[in-house]
Scaffold this motif. Structure first.
Motif, mmCIF file in Angstrom:
data_model
loop_
_atom_site.group_PDB
_atom_site.id
_atom_site.type_symbol
_atom_site.label_atom_id
_atom_site.label_comp_id
_atom_site.label_asym_id
_atom_site.label_seq_id
_atom_site.Cartn_x
_atom_site.Cartn_y
_atom_site.Cartn_z
ATOM 1 N N ARG A 16 13.749 16.732 -9.793
ATOM 2 C CA ARG A 16 13.701 15.814 -11.383
ATOM 3 C C ARG A 16 12.730 14.627 -11.130
ATOM 4 N NH1 ARG A 16 17.410 17.373 -15.144
ATOM 5 N NH2 ARG A 16 17.442 19.623 -14.966
ATOM 6 N N ALA A 17 12.564 14.021 -10.291
ATOM 7 C CA ALA A 17 11.870 12.647 -9.936
ATOM 8 C C ALA A 17 11.529 12.745 -8.518
ATOM 9 C CB ALA A 17 12.621 11.591 -10.029
ATOM 10 N N HIS A 18 10.083 12.106 -8.360
ATOM 11 C CA HIS A 18 9.686 11.912 -7.027
ATOM 12 C C HIS A 18 8.444 11.083 -7.230
ATOM 13 C CE1 HIS A 18 8.328 12.315 -2.719
ATOM 14 N NE2 HIS A 18 6.966 12.774 -3.171
ATOM 15 N N ASP A 45 7.635 7.776 -15.026
ATOM 16 C CA ASP A 45 6.960 7.213 -14.089
ATOM 17 C C ASP A 45 7.529 5.657 -13.992
ATOM 18 O OD1 ASP A 45 4.934 8.828 -14.157
ATOM 19 O OD2 ASP A 45 3.531 7.734 -15.471
ATOM 20 N N ALA A 46 7.242 4.836 -12.932
ATOM 21 C CA ALA A 46 8.097 3.869 -12.813
ATOM 22 C C ALA A 46 7.097 2.524 -13.100
ATOM 23 C CB ALA A 46 8.422 3.521 -11.232
ATOM 24 N N VAL A 47 7.516 1.291 -13.175
ATOM 25 C CA VAL A 47 6.787 0.235 -13.609
ATOM 26 C C VAL A 47 7.170 -0.751 -12.471
ATOM 27 C CG1 VAL A 47 6.471 -1.376 -15.623
ATOM 28 C CG2 VAL A 47 6.794 0.986 -16.090
ATOM 29 N N ALA A 48 6.263 -1.568 -12.187
ATOM 30 C CA ALA A 48 6.189 -2.720 -11.371
ATOM 31 C C ALA A 48 6.792 -4.115 -12.106
ATOM 32 C CB ALA A 48 5.087 -2.891 -10.507
ATOM 33 N N VAL A 49 7.487 -4.543 -11.531
ATOM 34 C CA VAL A 49 8.150 -5.899 -11.981
ATOM 35 C C VAL A 49 7.752 -7.053 -11.218
ATOM 36 C CG1 VAL A 49 9.983 -7.143 -12.885
ATOM 37 C CG2 VAL A 49 9.771 -4.521 -13.492
ATOM 38 N N ASN A 50 7.452 -8.174 -11.654
ATOM 39 C CA ASN A 50 7.298 -9.298 -10.884
ATOM 40 C C ASN A 50 6.308 -9.148 -9.832
ATOM 41 O OD1 ASN A 50 8.977 -10.804 -12.621
ATOM 42 N ND2 ASN A 50 10.851 -10.405 -10.968
ATOM 43 N N ASP A 51 5.389 -8.343 -9.910
ATOM 44 C CA ASP A 51 4.056 -8.343 -9.135
ATOM 45 C C ASP A 51 4.329 -7.332 -8.006
ATOM 46 O OD1 ASP A 51 2.205 -9.446 -10.946
ATOM 47 O OD2 ASP A 51 2.984 -11.282 -9.863
ATOM 48 N N ALA A 52 5.431 -6.491 -7.951
ATOM 49 C CA ALA A 52 5.707 -5.688 -6.921
ATOM 50 C C ALA A 52 4.269 -4.782 -6.494
ATOM 51 C CB ALA A 52 6.867 -4.805 -7.231
ATOM 52 N N LEU A 53 4.262 -4.563 -5.391
ATOM 53 C CA LEU A 53 3.029 -3.938 -4.921
ATOM 54 C C LEU A 53 3.303 -2.575 -4.269
ATOM 55 C CD1 LEU A 53 1.520 -6.787 -2.924
ATOM 56 C CD2 LEU A 53 0.892 -6.048 -5.122
ATOM 57 N N VAL A 54 2.226 -1.697 -4.565
ATOM 58 C CA VAL A 54 2.125 -0.487 -4.020
ATOM 59 C C VAL A 54 1.127 -0.443 -2.989
ATOM 60 C CG1 VAL A 54 1.557 2.259 -4.103
ATOM 61 C CG2 VAL A 54 3.033 0.745 -5.993
ATOM 62 N N VAL A 55 1.339 -0.660 -1.711
ATOM 63 C CA VAL A 55 0.505 -0.835 -0.456
ATOM 64 C C VAL A 55 -0.034 0.688 -0.313
ATOM 65 C CG1 VAL A 55 1.366 -2.790 0.311
ATOM 66 C CG2 VAL A 55 2.351 -0.649 1.169
ATOM 67 N N THR A 56 -1.250 0.691 0.100
ATOM 68 C CA THR A 56 -1.873 2.024 0.392
ATOM 69 C C THR A 56 -1.763 2.714 1.700
ATOM 70 O OG1 THR A 56 -3.910 0.835 1.138
ATOM 71 C CG2 THR A 56 -3.553 1.372 -1.052
ATOM 72 N N ASP A 57 -1.250 1.846 2.663
ATOM 73 C CA ASP A 57 -0.929 2.557 3.835
ATOM 74 C C ASP A 57 0.482 1.661 4.525
ATOM 75 O OD1 ASP A 57 -1.538 0.133 5.007
ATOM 76 O OD2 ASP A 57 -3.648 0.847 5.656
ATOM 77 N N GLY A 58 0.990 2.499 5.776
ATOM 78 C CA GLY A 58 2.079 1.741 6.228
ATOM 79 C C GLY A 58 3.261 2.204 5.869
ATOM 80 N N GLY A 59 3.255 3.329 5.091
ATOM 81 C CA GLY A 59 4.438 3.917 4.523
ATOM 82 C C GLY A 59 4.778 5.121 5.362
ATOM 83 N N VAL A 60 5.964 5.768 5.188
ATOM 84 C CA VAL A 60 6.205 6.975 5.791
ATOM 85 C C VAL A 60 5.278 8.051 5.797
ATOM 86 C CG1 VAL A 60 7.827 9.011 6.015
ATOM 87 C CG2 VAL A 60 8.668 6.700 5.406
ATOM 88 N N LEU A 98 2.594 4.232 -9.196
ATOM 89 C CA LEU A 98 4.085 4.269 -9.294
ATOM 90 C C LEU A 98 4.409 5.692 -10.183
ATOM 91 C CD1 LEU A 98 4.639 0.605 -10.189
ATOM 92 C CD2 LEU A 98 5.475 1.715 -8.331
ATOM 93 N N LYS A 99 3.555 6.479 -10.079
ATOM 94 C CA LYS A 99 3.664 7.798 -10.910
ATOM 95 C C LYS A 99 4.713 8.821 -10.335
ATOM 96 C CE LYS A 99 -1.058 7.733 -12.764
ATOM 97 N NZ LYS A 99 -0.403 7.525 -14.201
ATOM 98 N N ASN A 100 5.435 9.344 -11.317
ATOM 99 C CA ASN A 100 6.451 10.518 -11.036
ATOM 100 C C ASN A 100 5.625 11.801 -10.709
ATOM 101 O OD1 ASN A 100 8.725 11.814 -10.909
ATOM 102 N ND2 ASN A 100 8.271 12.717 -12.861
ATOM 103 N N GLN A 101 5.964 12.489 -9.559
ATOM 104 C CA GLN A 101 5.192 13.499 -9.288
ATOM 105 C C GLN A 101 6.229 14.787 -9.387
ATOM 106 O OE1 GLN A 101 3.976 12.042 -5.393
ATOM 107 N NE2 GLN A 101 2.041 11.759 -6.258
#
Length: 691
Positions: free
Chosen positions: A465-467, A485-500, A474-477
């Protein structure tokens, strides 16, 4: 026999006209009171008074059959209804309106040709007098049984009082194949048989409706006010419902009324559309539910089996499940909605889903607000839910309430809905239009049949249902797309690397950062779902403090709020052991009603504790899985089940409206510190291949 003249065009604007009564008639132009005056829909040339006559009314019409009613006056007269084709009588049936039926005569004609225009006339077989002429006002067309290559349009209206409005005249101009009266049509609020019949008579005598019903099939069901009592059910109207049903049956021309003795459910097959008219009143609260014997029924066992059998057998591309109530919670003190009977509602929708029954839409009324809801992927496809109300001018703003599936609403009067199934193009389409008089279309929804067809449930991601992968955005896939789709609050960041895998959501607790998901992604009152996410904490709640770091928590209405709706709540807090951190769960579930006539309520449960080594969490990616099955919460950390918490009060999820990722439902103050990645939510179990 006298000449009949049309009366409708002689009134002022329908919006300002007084109700038609004998007193009001005397105020009209004197020529209307000449001795030769008679009105086809209201009177005949005998000694009957205008307010004695009802009809003729065309009722349920299908491909080879048609039903009619006519009340010639307060006397038993032998009548014959003849059906004519090209001027020749092809069928005829005799009837007498008996005193015990309030002098209403019923006629049922069969063995007609499909998709054929007929005329009809009514004569007195004793005197030979023709009471209703076979003219253009008294005609009908049998349904086209084709499941493709045809176009069918059906009108729906609820909550209509005995007063002038512009709806019936508007419907006449739309060339509808059938008009459906969806309850509180009219308002009666009594179980006194004389009053019940009088109100039904006065309703069908309204000039514009009488003219419409003389050549357009009119059918429907009831709701509480024509059932006899506001918020009425089969238990609190155990005695009176016998007479309210009797009056309803007198003044409707259906092919079926419930099981023949109880209830008023029935269905009408129009080829491209089949409408199931449900009765949520007569049997409600009178016996155990066929799907949960510990709870009271809404539909009753017989109606339940009738409905399931009909859905399974239906060949119509589009199937409308229609009644006067609504399919979700009204959120007031009343209990006459399907939220009260969520277990029957959900069992019904599960049958649609599990047996791949396509083309289903829901329709309700009652609340004096028009609404359109989409329950995402509820039956293997998006389930559209249309609420059409009111047909009068009295709206109820307080019932225009939040629901996670709500797409649109309008708090205005004189509203009705049309559903048009068009199979003449390559892709069959169902078009819903929320309408008002004077050609106003407030909302149009076009639904290709393919969009009402179940996806392949064997696919591994069919229950996803959500991913949110957080790989750059922050898009849902999932199949729900940008709805969640998610929305960033208080300048939350999506970093391009370093994730799982690729990017991740990076949150700074000191800046109170989080991501907001504005809509729910699960079935209403979901009884089974699974949440999976990865997290890498920068810091943990300090020992000996009241700090709390939330990984996620659901919100009440899609935005930050202190209002409790935390069905999904997973956070961390300190424990008495300095080396441990408490991975804590809370939940809100639906607690079934404990007494007759009561509604279910949200039940807060938790906290449920699971102690984890601090050192094992810090500086590494951790995989946590939360599974809910209505009886327990199971928590798995890094492929090891660390807790299974039985729920003190078993039950499905209560309503929630959205999600905070990396924070508490209020948003700020209890935020997570670190990285979150690969958040996935399944309706049901998490697929084995993703574990």
């Amino acid at each position: 026999m006298c000449d009949r003249m049309p009366l409708l065009g002689m009134f002022p604007s329908q919006k300002r006209s007084p109700p038609l009564t004998i007193m009001n008639l005397t105020k009209l132009h004197p020529f209307l009171l000449l001795g030769s005056f008679c009105l086809a829909s209201l009177a005949t040339c005998d000694t009957a008074k205008a307010n004695d006559v009802v009809g003729p009314l065309v009722g349920a019409v299908e491909s080879t059959s048609a039903n009619f009613l006519y009340r010639v006056g307060e006397s038993e007269q032998p009548l014959r209804l003849s059906v004519l084709l090209d001027g020749d009588v092809v069928q005829a049936v005799d009837s007498i309106g008996r005193q015990e039926d309030d002098f209403v005569a019923k006629f049922s004609i069969s063995n007609l040709r499909p998709d054929t225009r007929y005329h009809y006339q009514i004569t007195n077989t004793k005197t030979g007098e023709t009471l209703i002429e076979a003219d253009e006002q008294h005609a009908f067309r049998t349904a086209n049984p084709a499941r493709h290559g045809n176009r069918v349009s059906v009108g729906f209206v609820s909550c209509v009082d005995i007063e002038p409005n512009g709806i019936w005249k508007e419907m006449q101009g739309l060339d509808l194949d059938t008009v459906c009266l969806m309850g509180d049509t009219p308002y009666i609020d009594s179980t006194d048989l004389k009053k019940v019949r009088t109100r039904h008579r006065e309703f069908l005598q309204m000039p514009d409706l009488a003219e419409l019903a003389a050549n357009t099939p009119v059918v429907g069901t009831w709701d509480d006010h024509d059932f006899g009592l506001n918020n009425g059910n089969g238990h609190n109207l155990m005695e009176g419902k016998v007479d309210t049903r009797r009056g309803f049956v007198n003044y409707r021309a259906h092919s079926q009324f419930g099981n023949g003795k109880e209830g008023v459910y029935h269905r009408v097959d129009l080829g491209m559309i089949e409408v199931f008219f449900l009765d949520p009143r007569y049997f409600s609260q009178t016996e155990p539910s066929p799907v949960d014997p510990t709870q009271p029924t809404c539909f009753g066992a017989e109606q339940w089996e009738w409905l399931l059998t009909g859905l399974r057998e239906s060949k119509a591309p589009f199937k409308v499940l229609a009644f006067g109530a609504i399919w979700e919670d009204k959120k007031n003190f009343e209990t006459d909605d399907m939220f009260t009977y969520w277990y029957e509602r959900d069992a019904l929708l599960d049958v649609v889903k599990n047996e791949n029954i396509g083309g289903v839409v829901l329709l309700g009324g009652d609340i004096h607000v028009a609404r359109h809801l989409i329950h995402p992927q509820r039956v293997g496809y998006d389930l559209h839910d249309f609420v059409i109300s009111p047909g009068h001018k009295r709206t109820i703003t307080e019932l225009d309430v939040f629901h996670p599936s709500l797409e649109w609403s309008l708090v205005e009067g004189w509203q009705f809905l049309t559903l048009t199934a068009d199979g003449t193009q390559a892709e069959p389409t169902l078009t819903a239009e929320f309408r008002q008089p004077d050609g106003v279309v407030n909302r149009q929804v076009k639904l290709p049949l393919a969009s009402l067809t179940a996806v392949d449930s064997s696919k591994p991601d069919s229950g996803l249902r959500a991913h949110w992968s957080f790989d750059g955005d922050l898009k849902n896939q999932s199949v729900l797309g940008d709805r969640v789709d998610a929305v960033a609050v208080n300048d939350a960041l999506v970093v391009t690397d370093g994730g799982v895998s690729g990017g991740a959501l990076k949150l700074d607790r000191s800046r109170e950062q989080f991501a907001r998901v504005p809509r729910s992604f699960l079935d209403d009152n979901s009884n089974h779902h699974t949440v999976s996410l990865w997290f890498k904490p920068t810091s943990l709640p300090a020992h000996g403090t009241s700090e709390r770091h939330f990984l996620l928590e659901s919100t009440a209405e899609g935005t930050e709020s202190a209002k409790s709706a935390w069905h999904l709540s997973l956070g961390m807090r300190s424990s008495e052991d300095a080396s441990k951190v408490n991975l804590q769960l809370f939940t809100h579930t639906l607690q079934p009603a404990t007494e007759i006539g009561a509604a279910p309520a949200a039940k807060a449960q938790g906290g449920f504790d699971a102690l984890v080594d601090r050192e094992a969490l810090l500086g590494r990616w951790n995989h946590v899985v939360l599974a809910f099955d209505s009886s327990s919460l199971t928590l798995t950390l890094n492929d090891k089940q660390i807790a299974k918490h039985p729920l003190p009060v078993p039950g499905p999820a209560s309503e929630f409206g959205g999600l905070i990722i990396g924070g508490h439902r209020v948003g700020a103050g209890r935020n997570f510190d670190g990285w979150i990645d690969e958040v996935s939510i399944w309706q049901g179990e998490m697929p084995a291949e993703t574990k």
